[in-house]
Every structure is written in structure tokens, then in C-alpha cells.
Scaffold this active site. Sequence first.
Site, PDB file in Angstrom:
ATOM      1  N   GLU A  49      -3.880   7.589   7.505  1.00  0.00           N
ATOM      2  CA  GLU A  49      -4.374   8.611   6.589  1.00  0.00           C
ATOM      3  C   GLU A  49      -5.703   9.167   7.091  1.00  0.00           C
ATOM      4  OE1 GLU A  49      -4.591   6.555   2.787  1.00  0.00           O
ATOM      5  OE2 GLU A  49      -6.641   5.948   3.153  1.00  0.00           O
ATOM      6  N   LYS A  73       0.811  -1.218   0.000  1.00  0.00           N
ATOM      7  CA  LYS A  73       0.000   0.000   0.000  1.00  0.00           C
ATOM      8  C   LYS A  73       0.845   1.270   0.000  1.00  0.00           C
ATOM      9  CE  LYS A  73      -4.172  -1.960   1.829  1.00  0.00           C
ATOM     10  NZ  LYS A  73      -5.375  -1.751   2.598  1.00  0.00           N
ATOM     11  N   ARG A  84      -6.391  -8.290  -9.487  1.00  0.00           N
ATOM     12  CA  ARG A  84      -7.056  -9.588  -9.660  1.00  0.00           C
ATOM     13  C   ARG A  84      -8.438  -9.338 -10.234  1.00  0.00           C
ATOM     14  NH1 ARG A  84      -7.887  -8.260  -3.991  1.00  0.00           N
ATOM     15  NH2 ARG A  84     -10.063  -7.664  -3.843  1.00  0.00           N
TER      16      ARG A  84
END
Lengths: 499, 170
Positions: free
Chosen positions: A209, A126, A300
Amino acid sequence: MTTETTIEQPLFKKVLIANRGEIALRILRCLQSLEIPSVAIYHYSEERSPLLTQADEAIEIIGDSPSAAYLDVAQIIEICQRLGVDAVHPGYGFLSENAKFAVALAEAGIQFIGPTHQSIDLMGDKINSRNFVAERGFPVPPSVTMDADSPEFIDAIKEMTFPLVVKASAGGGGKGMSIVNSIDELEATLRVAASEAEKYFGDKRVYVERYFESARHIEVQVLGDGKTVIHLGERECSIQRRFQKVIEEAPSPALDQTKRKELCEAAVGIAQAANYTSVGTVEFLYTPQGEFFFLEMNTRIQVEHPVTEMVYGVDLIAAQIKVAAGLPLDLAQADIVMNGHAIECRLCAEDAFNNFIPETGKVLFLKEPAGEGIRFDSSLYSGQDITTSFDPMLAKLVVHAATREEAIAGAIQGLKDLVLLGVNSNCEFLIKVLEHPAFLSGDIDTGFINTYSEDLTANGPEKDQLQAVLSATYLSDRETTLLNDATPQPYTAIGHWRN
Amino acid sequence: MQPKYLLNDNSHTVTPVRRNDTVTLSIDDQLVTVGYRRLNSHEAELTLKGKVRTVYVAQDEYKLYLHLDGKVWQLDRLNEFSEGSAGGASSGSINAPMPGVVIEIYSEVGQTVTQGDTVMLIESMKLQTEIKASISGVIQSIGVEPGSNFNKGILLAEIEAEETNTESEE
């Protein structure tokens, strides 16, 4: 669905499906339509799955636990080599975003049906993916990244506005995330976050965040062949609980054509920058002010891919297999035309009215909903034991119609027509969400289920309904019917047989 | 035969009264006349107060599942023995509060335990939970093994209360 072109030579000699449940059956149907021989793998607890009889070959895999079996890279590669498999479709979950698996397959000369392992590595982390996206000028949410146990972490965060969300860098699928509302909560969360991140993901980096309480989760479907990237519009996935999606739809009721174009082009730009090959999803936060921020990219096929397939008339898994076989995209952006609206509901074995506690049982009777515009992706079968060994998702109901209103009405009817007896599901909860005025208005955000939790509760039966339920129960109960059938005469004659 | 059914934690009594073309039942002491036509082993048609409903039914021993009016209803038939003996506050039966998997068992059959002792450790929804002895006594049976999956409600362990000597434990 497309893909009805004549294929002179199959794209692959044999494809192994490294998954289970509805997605394994979905991939199998696609392989059949492309005339590619298939191999299914299964854990013995699932030996009665329809997958076994429908695939060309089925091989048992062994593991310490059922899910460990599906994660056993060495065993899966050994099966591929033994059976002459030249490509593997990983589905979603399990090994689908495991770069080491993709590398191991490549070393064995087997094609991974998905992006390159470099793309998985880049987007699977990430922190790296956020930096990659931010460096190329796309918006990311304000955040701070550091080792969670670093002493400067708290100071750096003090500048930010609460609430905040703490995420494990290597986390995903809603795992390893928590929301904090104050500096005290943050300190407590960080204390455990690093050790948990290391324990579960083998990587102790976390980042913090800003958490947008009223933001939407909107994601864009992309498809790339390594040269060209196109998008297939967006999906609105704001109806979530604990970061797990519950209901998804396409298109998003929040976007007009201008905003849609802006968002989809950003997604294409991000995928293009990564030289993306295969199907993928770029997830964004979308604020009420119309700003959007990159969240993450999923490398995916996703659970909710059918809503896109139904609105755009494209078979995404077939497209994914063709790209993996080295074919260039046979679709151009101009061919991608939106038609109507689609909604997906995830049917899960859980008590949605009681903290989503998992439910177990046995499928005693199943009647799937059917009708125009209805797609029911499932691998449920009569006699199936539903345990906690796997994810609680049982099936997906997808409904396509001309308008959002009609798609919602169709989904409600489909859920009411679905008969699944023997294991309790979230079916009634899904109906409650779909019927909610706020959902109907399209004014939704990721806080929806929490905000309206008081409305999303089970209704007790009305008096007539209770009498109907109890009469039907009594008259169908094998115990009482056996007794009554055995003694017909006195039973009729006695009349008032009460104390 | 006067079965009781449990629906959403409420128990209801259903008693047969008359059976001709229709069936008259006493439900929680109110007379109700219904028509019930079995269409096949899982499907029936129920007529009550002029309203015809399609009903789907399935049964797993004492658990009954019905689909009616677009939703599933799950009822438990309570038998004569189940009331009073199981589940009460003073019961020595430890039933699984939710489905899960057994991580570790700390007790064995025949062992004396004190109320509050940890009998086993289970995991459910990625959370580990200690299962504690509901009463002081001797472990009569353990219904699971380490590593085994279990469903909600199953008997994890049973403790027989000690007749005497409970006061002197501490």
C-alpha cells in the site's frame, strides 16, 4: 479509575492470567478490585516475580524457551481445568489475538476475556479486514493485494506512487513490514517477502500500500458488548521506531472536536459492523491534509491503554472483564468525558542511541517515580535478570495533567526521577524526544525519530558533571572503599600520594 | 590504588590525594575537592563546587551504575590486567558483540581454526550472526552452549594463537 461498585457475586469463579510482566500485574490488580480469585502462570526464569506472591495461585509452565511456555495452549488449558478456572485474560501479545486459543478455551467451557473468535479471525487478517472495512464505505489506503510471487503483482503496483509499504497479511505489531522507495527495491523485497511471510506467519499473502511519510498514527479506543459500541476517544501514537510505538498520548494534538468526532464515529461504525464485543482499537493513518485511512483493528487490550484510562477515568480492563462475563455496558457514550492530557513513555532495555540494540543486565536498584498524576506500570523487582528472552519493554511511565505542556513536563520529571540501576534503558532517549521542540509543538508524524535522529543523540557529560560522576564512582566503588577503610591512617597522613 | 574508569569508551584516572572532612582527588590530573556523605547503601550526597547532588549507586563487580543529574551513568572499572590483554585486535578472545542466544557451535575445544572460520552461529534481535575466529590458533575454551542466552561482552570463545606454522595454513 471506576469499578468501585459492590459486587455481590464475583463475575468469574477464577481467572487465569495468560501473560507476564507489567500487564500481568495490571490484570491482577483489576481482578483483586473485582474480588475475583486469580491464577498466575510463570516460567521458572521468572520465579521471583512479584506476580507469584500477589496472585492467589501461581503455576509454573514449561517450554522449550521462556516465550514458548506462554504460548502453550494445551498446557494452559490443562492448568485451567485442574484449578477450576472459568475465564482467561490473555493480556497483549502471546495468545491475545489467537483465534484458535479462543476456540480451544470455548470447547473446554472456559471464557476467553476478549472478543469472539470470529472477530479475531476477521480483524487478524489484514487483507480480509481491509476489504471488510472498505466494503462498508470506510476509507482504506490505496493498495494492491496478491500472492507476492504472482507475475502480475509488479504490473499492478507500477500504477502506484512510491514510497510503498509491503506488509504480510498475517503480520502484526510491526513485524513483517518493509518500506520500499523504487521499483528495484520493491522487486527485491517481494522476492523475500513471500517466503518470510510463510515462514513467520504460515501465510504467504502480502499486500502493498501507499506509504505516507508524514502521516500520523492515530487510533481510537472502542468498547462493545455485542449490541452497543462506544468509543473512548483517540490516542496519538506517531512516535515510533521500526513500527514499534515509543511514546503515546491522549488526546491527539492534531484533532479538533469536529475531526475527533468524525474519526471516533468511523471507528465505532467499523466495530459495530463487526458486532464487536470487548475492548478493541481501530488504528488509522492521519495525513497532514486531514484525511484518514483505516490501518487495522487490534482485538486486544493494548500496551498504551493507560493514557485513555487516565483521560477518561475508566478502567478498561474491568470493563473488558464485565463484558466477558456477559454484562451489558454500564457506560453510555454521553458518560465518556475527556479530562486533561496523558502521556505514556515505554521504558525499554535497549541502547536507543545505538540502533536500539537490546541491553541485558540485572536490576540492582530501583526507585520508581511517584507523585500526583504519575502512574508507573511495571513488574520490575530488585535482582531481576533482564535477558533477551522476552520483549525489551520493562515498564510504562504514564503522566496525567491538565494540559499537554504540563503532562510533558511531568513525564520529563518522572523519567529524571526514575532510578533504574543495573540495566541500561532508553530513559535518556525518551527525555530527548519529550524535550524536542517539534514534539512540544505537537507537529509529529511517524517519521519523527528518523527525521530528528541527529538531535536525538546522547550528550557527553560537561566538565563539572564528569568530575561529579567520577568522584562519586570512585567514592562508592566497593573495591576502593574497602581498601581505603582498611588503611585509614597512612592514607590521611600521606597527603600528596602521587607519583 | 589508582583505578581507571571507562565511561563512553573514554578512560579516566582517579587518584586519592587527601581525605579530611572533604576528599581531594586527582581526576585525569586535575585536583578536585568533593564532599561525599553516604546516606544508605545505594544513596549518597555529593558536594562539588558548592553544588549538592543526590547520587544513587549500584555495582555489579567491575560495572558501576550511577544516577546523577536525572540520568544513569554506567562505568567499568579497568583493572591492571584488563588493559592490553583483552579485546585488542590480535586477541584470541571472542566476546559477544550484543546479547543473544547461541544457535549452533561449529568448533570444539582443542580444534585448530584459521582466522575467519565460523566458530558459532548466534541470534540477536531476530538476526542470525556468524561468529568468526579472530585469529588462527587452537580453541582453548568455549564459554556457551547451544541454546544458552548470553549478555553483551561475555567470552564466547578463546583461541590461543599458534606459535609457529601459521604461514603454511593456506
